[in-house]
Design a protein around this motif. Structure first.
Motif: not given
Length: 347
Positions: A75-100
């Motif tokens: 399916n080539r889907v990635r799920f990023y839970p938005s509960l909760p969102l803090d600085q560490d989580i946002l940084e991890r998501y941004i890095a992963d989205l750039r790779k994905f």
């Protein structure tokens, strides 16, 4: 139909009580086909990468290794839970989205706003070809943040677990084209005194024969039109999707105020807080939950909000202001900036 042949599910939890319903297999297949057909408008096709910044945990992929493999590689889907969102989580998501490198990012407007503002505040952007908003009203403020942070204008999508794929914006961004192939969508005016009545959305499911939904009240508000769209498509449109009936404020004089007409931060002082929720528990009784920023003036905020609510309902109001670290979300993961806790007399 036998019950064993039907899928049992329920609405997401933003209504006063979730509604359980069944879905037959043919209807499920038709709904999936509608997704594929409408998503092709934006050159998004099965197999393209899609990322979900999503609050509804029930939509996340199953945790078995087979499901994880199917989600990631088929399916080539990635799920990023938005509960909760803090600085560490946002940084991890941004890095992963750039790779994905997803072709599509679909998210609640509140989550898009949080991620977009975080990127811009740190002097960064995150180009993504298609951004889709759903589940909450898409405001002009969020659209501006998405345009600057992700480089595109977001498309609004309207769907629900009970009604399925209801509508989607085209490139003209002048309303959501209705899935008239599988749904009959109508307006039902809400009784109100004075101003023109608000229009609730009522749907009849033309596909789900195993559990018919006939003139089902979605609890959503929006204006329908059959006027042609500049994109050339002849499908009817929802031209003003205003939110949920539960987000409508009510006055003791019989007037109803849609969420789009409630702007407690319009006078500019909202720059001193990062989140707000206003709860109406009676026609002249309100509570404001605020997540403050540095320099927040509680006295000024109380004065401005109290004045704004008084102007809205046409009388003096009682206001309780509470400072919180975050605004609570609904069981579905949605964020509601306006909320009424009493039922309308006529509903």
């Amino acid at each position: 139909y036998e019950f064993a042949d039907l899928r049992l599910t329920e609405t997401g939890g933003t209504t006063f009580a979730p509604v359980k319903f069944y879905l037959d297999q043919d209807a499920y297949n038709h709904r999936r086909s509608a997704h594929v057909a409408f998503e092709a408008w934006h050159d998004f096709h099965p197999g393209d990468r899609i990322a979900y910044l999503w609050g509804a945990i029930q939509d996340s992929p199953a945790t078995s290794w087979k499901s994880k493999l199917r989600t990631e590689f088929a399916n080539r889907v990635r799920f990023y839970p938005s509960l909760p969102l803090d600085q560490d989580i946002l940084e991890r998501y941004i890095a992963d989205l750039r790779k994905f490198e997803p072709k599509v990012l679909q998210a609640y407007p509140a989550a898009l706003d949080i991620l977009g503002r975080y990127l811009l505040d740190s002097g960064r952007t995150l180009p993504i070809p298609v951004v889709v908003s759903s589940a909450e009203p898409l405001t002009a403020e969020v659209i501006a943040i998405v345009q600057e942070a992700f480089g595109v204008t977001p498309y609004d999508f309207y769907g629900s677990r009970d009604a399925g794929y209801v509508g989607r914006e085209c490139d003209a961004h002048k309303g959501l084209h209705i899935n008239a192939y599988g749904l009959h969508v109508e307006n039902e005016p809400l009784p109100t005194e004075g101003a023109a009545p608000l229009q609730s959305i009522v749907v009849t499911d033309l596909w789900n024969e195993g559990f018919p939904l006939i003139r089902y009240a979605t609890e959503d508000l929006g204006e329908l039109t059959n006027e042609p769209c500049s994109c050339g498509r002849a499908l009817p449109r929802i031209v003003d999707l205003q939110g949920r009936i539960g987000d409508v404020f009510a006055t003791r004089f019989g007037q109803l105020i849609p969420p789009t007409g409630i702007r407690p931060g319009a006078s500019g002082y909202d720059q001193s807080f990062s989140g707000i929720q206003i709860i109406q528990s009676a026609p002249a009784t309100f509570e404001a939950l605020i997540v403050p920023r540095e320099g927040f003036d509680e006295t000024l905020a109380r004065q401005k909000i109290q004045e704004a609510m008084s102007d809205l309902v046409g009388e003096s109001v009682s206001l309780t202001l509470r400072i919180v670290s975050e605004i609570p979300r609904e069981p579905s993961g949605k964020f509601r900036s306006m909320k009424r806790t009493f039922k309308l007399p006529s509903t």
